[in-house]
Design a protein around this motif. Structure first.
Motif, PDB file in Angstrom:
ATOM      1  N   VAL A 143       0.872  -1.164   0.000  1.00 20.83           N
ATOM      2  CA  VAL A 143       0.000   0.000   0.000  1.00 20.83           C
ATOM      3  C   VAL A 143       0.917   1.224   0.000  1.00 20.83           C
ATOM      4  CG1 VAL A 143      -1.807   1.292   1.184  1.00 20.83           C
ATOM      5  CG2 VAL A 143      -1.769  -1.219   1.303  1.00 20.83           C
ATOM      6  N   VAL A 144       0.684   2.153  -0.931  1.00 19.99           N
ATOM      7  CA  VAL A 144       1.550   3.321  -1.056  1.00 19.99           C
ATOM      8  C   VAL A 144       0.770   4.575  -0.683  1.00 19.99           C
ATOM      9  CG1 VAL A 144       3.050   4.654  -2.567  1.00 19.99           C
ATOM     10  CG2 VAL A 144       2.812   2.187  -2.920  1.00 19.99           C
ATOM     11  N   TYR A 145       1.299   5.309   0.275  1.00 19.32           N
ATOM     12  CA  TYR A 145       0.727   6.573   0.731  1.00 19.32           C
ATOM     13  C   TYR A 145       1.549   7.692   0.104  1.00 19.32           C
ATOM     14  CZ  TYR A 145      -1.510   3.548   4.175  1.00 19.32           C
ATOM     15  OH  TYR A 145      -2.237   2.547   4.774  1.00 19.32           O
ATOM     16  N   VAL A 146       0.893   8.548  -0.649  1.00 22.37           N
ATOM     17  CA  VAL A 146       1.580   9.578  -1.432  1.00 22.37           C
ATOM     18  C   VAL A 146       1.322  10.953  -0.814  1.00 22.37           C
ATOM     19  CG1 VAL A 146       1.697  10.697  -3.697  1.00 22.37           C
ATOM     20  CG2 VAL A 146       1.490   8.204  -3.533  1.00 22.37           C
ATOM     21  N   PHE A 147       2.402  11.721  -0.645  1.00 23.00           N
ATOM     22  CA  PHE A 147       2.317  13.042  -0.040  1.00 23.00           C
ATOM     23  C   PHE A 147       3.031  14.059  -0.918  1.00 23.00           C
ATOM     24  CE2 PHE A 147       2.202   9.861   3.266  1.00 23.00           C
ATOM     25  CZ  PHE A 147       1.154  10.269   4.083  1.00 23.00           C
ATOM     26  N   GLU A 148       2.498  15.279  -0.902  1.00 25.21           N
ATOM     27  CA  GLU A 148       3.087  16.382  -1.657  1.00 25.21           C
ATOM     28  C   GLU A 148       3.243  17.577  -0.725  1.00 25.21           C
ATOM     29  OE1 GLU A 148       2.186  18.925  -5.764  1.00 25.21           O
ATOM     30  OE2 GLU A 148       1.171  17.021  -5.374  1.00 25.21           O
ATOM     31  N   LEU A 149       4.341  18.294  -0.874  1.00 26.88           N
ATOM     32  CA  LEU A 149       4.599  19.444  -0.013  1.00 26.88           C
ATOM     33  C   LEU A 149       3.648  20.578  -0.359  1.00 26.88           C
ATOM     34  CD1 LEU A 149       6.636  20.218   2.249  1.00 26.88           C
ATOM     35  CD2 LEU A 149       7.975  21.361   0.468  1.00 26.88           C
ATOM     36  N   GLU A 150       2.989  21.102   0.670  1.00 23.08           N
ATOM     37  CA  GLU A 150       2.067  22.220   0.488  1.00 23.08           C
ATOM     38  C   GLU A 150       2.830  23.509   0.791  1.00 23.08           C
ATOM     39  OE1 GLU A 150      -0.191  24.801   0.012  1.00 23.08           O
ATOM     40  OE2 GLU A 150      -0.668  24.653   2.142  1.00 23.08           O
ATOM     41  N   PRO A 151       3.071  24.338  -0.217  1.00 25.96           N
ATOM     42  CA  PRO A 151       3.959  25.498  -0.040  1.00 25.96           C
ATOM     43  C   PRO A 151       3.526  26.456   1.063  1.00 25.96           C
ATOM     44  CG  PRO A 151       3.509  25.118  -2.374  1.00 25.96           C
ATOM     45  CD  PRO A 151       2.576  24.227  -1.608  1.00 25.96           C
ATOM     46  N   ALA A 152       2.242  26.646   1.226  1.00 24.31           N
ATOM     47  CA  ALA A 152       1.765  27.635   2.199  1.00 24.31           C
ATOM     48  C   ALA A 152       2.066  27.225   3.633  1.00 24.31           C
ATOM     49  CB  ALA A 152       0.269  27.870   2.022  1.00 24.31           C
ATOM     50  N   THR A 153       2.010  25.930   3.913  1.00 22.66           N
ATOM     51  CA  THR A 153       2.220  25.451   5.283  1.00 22.66           C
ATOM     52  C   THR A 153       3.601  24.849   5.489  1.00 22.66           C
ATOM     53  OG1 THR A 153       1.344  23.243   4.778  1.00 22.66           O
ATOM     54  CG2 THR A 153      -0.234  24.939   5.475  1.00 22.66           C
ATOM     55  N   GLY A 154       4.268  24.462   4.404  1.00 21.58           N
ATOM     56  CA  GLY A 154       5.553  23.796   4.535  1.00 21.58           C
ATOM     57  C   GLY A 154       5.442  22.380   5.059  1.00 21.58           C
ATOM     58  N   ALA A 155       4.230  21.805   5.017  1.00 22.89           N
ATOM     59  CA  ALA A 155       3.993  20.450   5.503  1.00 22.89           C
ATOM     60  C   ALA A 155       3.471  19.585   4.356  1.00 22.89           C
ATOM     61  CB  ALA A 155       3.000  20.456   6.655  1.00 22.89           C
ATOM     62  N   TYR A 156       3.546  18.274   4.550  1.00 20.16           N
ATOM     63  CA  TYR A 156       3.029  17.367   3.531  1.00 20.16           C
ATOM     64  C   TYR A 156       1.512  17.237   3.644  1.00 20.16           C
ATOM     65  CZ  TYR A 156       7.708  15.718   2.264  1.00 20.16           C
ATOM     66  OH  TYR A 156       8.995  15.644   1.832  1.00 20.16           O
ATOM     67  N   THR A 157       0.881  17.106   2.493  1.00 22.65           N
ATOM     68  CA  THR A 157      -0.539  16.809   2.448  1.00 22.65           C
ATOM     69  C   THR A 157      -0.728  15.534   1.649  1.00 22.65           C
ATOM     70  OG1 THR A 157      -2.732  17.692   1.889  1.00 22.65           O
ATOM     71  CG2 THR A 157      -0.955  18.199   0.372  1.00 22.65           C
ATOM     72  N   SER A 158      -1.654  14.688   2.076  1.00 22.91           N
ATOM     73  CA  SER A 158      -1.900  13.423   1.397  1.00 22.91           C
ATOM     74  C   SER A 158      -2.590  13.665   0.057  1.00 22.91           C
ATOM     75  CB  SER A 158      -2.779  12.520   2.261  1.00 22.91           C
ATOM     76  OG  SER A 158      -3.128  11.344   1.560  1.00 22.91           O
ATOM     77  N   THR A 159      -2.071  13.028  -0.989  1.00 28.52           N
ATOM     78  CA  THR A 159      -2.680  13.167  -2.314  1.00 28.52           C
ATOM     79  C   THR A 159      -3.171  11.829  -2.860  1.00 28.52           C
ATOM     80  OG1 THR A 159      -0.510  12.981  -3.374  1.00 28.52           O
ATOM     81  CG2 THR A 159      -1.308  15.199  -2.898  1.00 28.52           C
ATOM     82  N   GLY A 160      -3.072  10.763  -2.058  1.00 28.64           N
ATOM     83  CA  GLY A 160      -3.608   9.494  -2.527  1.00 28.64           C
ATOM     84  C   GLY A 160      -3.087   8.306  -1.736  1.00 28.64           C
ATOM     85  N   ILE A 161      -3.917   7.254  -1.708  1.00 31.02           N
ATOM     86  CA  ILE A 161      -3.531   5.963  -1.134  1.00 31.02           C
ATOM     87  C   ILE A 161      -3.790   4.922  -2.209  1.00 31.02           C
ATOM     88  CG2 ILE A 161      -3.923   4.285   0.703  1.00 31.02           C
ATOM     89  CD1 ILE A 161      -5.043   6.557   2.408  1.00 31.02           C
ATOM     90  N   PHE A 162      -2.759   4.135  -2.540  1.00 30.00           N
ATOM     91  CA  PHE A 162      -2.839   3.226  -3.675  1.00 30.00           C
ATOM     92  C   PHE A 162      -2.589   1.782  -3.221  1.00 30.00           C
ATOM     93  CE2 PHE A 162      -1.621   7.400  -5.129  1.00 30.00           C
ATOM     94  CZ  PHE A 162      -2.439   7.616  -6.226  1.00 30.00           C
ATOM     95  N   HIS A 163      -3.405   0.879  -3.773  1.00 33.05           N
ATOM     96  CA  HIS A 163      -3.314  -0.533  -3.403  1.00 33.05           C
ATOM     97  C   HIS A 163      -2.759  -1.368  -4.554  1.00 33.05           C
ATOM     98  CE1 HIS A 163      -5.450  -0.128   0.519  1.00 33.05           C
ATOM     99  NE2 HIS A 163      -5.927   0.957  -0.083  1.00 33.05           N
ATOM    100  N   ASP A 164      -3.589  -1.779  -5.477  1.00 29.20           N
ATOM    101  CA  ASP A 164      -3.106  -2.653  -6.559  1.00 29.20           C
ATOM    102  C   ASP A 164      -2.399  -1.892  -7.672  1.00 29.20           C
ATOM    103  OD1 ASP A 164      -4.135  -4.864  -5.259  1.00 29.20           O
ATOM    104  OD2 ASP A 164      -6.096  -4.661  -6.228  1.00 29.20           O
ATOM    105  N   ARG A 165      -2.895  -0.695  -7.962  1.00 30.88           N
ATOM    106  CA  ARG A 165      -2.322   0.099  -9.044  1.00 30.88           C
ATOM    107  C   ARG A 165      -2.069   1.516  -8.560  1.00 30.88           C
ATOM    108  NH1 ARG A 165      -5.303   1.832 -14.748  1.00 30.88           N
ATOM    109  NH2 ARG A 165      -3.452   2.684 -15.798  1.00 30.88           N
TER     110      ARG A 165
END
Length: 202
Positions: free
Chosen positions: A154-176
């Motif tokens: 299971v892959v948890y994907v995060f992207e840096l949010e420039p305004a806060t300087g913190a990661y925000t979740s952009t998706g959780i992936f299972h088979d694909r």
């Protein structure tokens, strides 16, 4: 008359006042492979599980096949965040301009486009809490966390949010796993499992 045994010198590195620095990783003798520096402390990793080894190899080779020419994919290589933090992500994607010497042992964190951590039993807190905070502080724009869910990735994907300087979740992936950043990727995550456990191809 009993004789007290002589005290022996510790067989492990004794930290200096203020803790270890990033440079110490290159100077200390006999460190176990893949030793990291987190907040001035040495972190020794446990033996890899088969899932961990397969997942790291999968992302290394899959990303190498699709990464743009100006990027390099490297596995298990340390990055400099600051003088007390030199972690070793399982896979990183860096700008090709920093890959300039076969003897180099680290990359600057600002060169990292993507950091990937495959979670082990002993690294859960570091990979879920400690490292993402440090990677975000270093402004690494993308972070992927790979977890073993009963043998399936299971892959948890995060992207840096420039305004806060913190990661925000952009998706959780299972088979694909299909994402467009930091570059287009379309991965069959079931390929991480042993052949005999993969779903039958249609």
């Amino acid at each position: 008359m009993s004789v007290e045994p002589e005290a022996t010198e510790p067989s492990w590195p004794v930290p200096p006042v203020g803790g270890w620095t990033g440079d110490d990783l290159d100077r200390l003798p006999n460190l176990p492979p893949h030793t990291e520096l987190i907040d001035g402390s040495l972190v020794f990793v446990s033996p890899q599980s088969l899932f961990h080894s397969r997942a790291v190899s999968f992302f290394e080779w899959q990303l190498q096949s699709v990464a743009p020419e100006d990027l390099e994919v490297v596995r298990e290589f340390t990055i400099d965040i600051d003088w007390q933090n030199r972690p070793e992500p399982d896979v990183i994607v860096v700008g090709e301009d920093v890959v300039n010497d076969s003897k180099q042992t680290r990359f600057p964190a600002e060169s990292v486009v993507l950091a990937i951590e495959v979670v082990s039993n002993e690294s859960v807190t570091r990979d879920r809490e400690t490292k993402p905070v440090k990677y975000a502080r270093a402004k690494i724009p993308h972070y992927w966390r790979v977890e073993n869910n009963e043998g399936q990735a299971v892959v948890y994907v995060f992207e840096l949010e420039p305004a806060t300087g913190a990661y925000t979740s952009t998706g959780i992936f299972h088979d694909r796993m299909k994402v467009s950043v930091p570059f287009p990727v379309d991965l069959d995550l079931t390929r991480i499992t042993p052949r005999r456990k993969r779903p039958a191809e249609q």
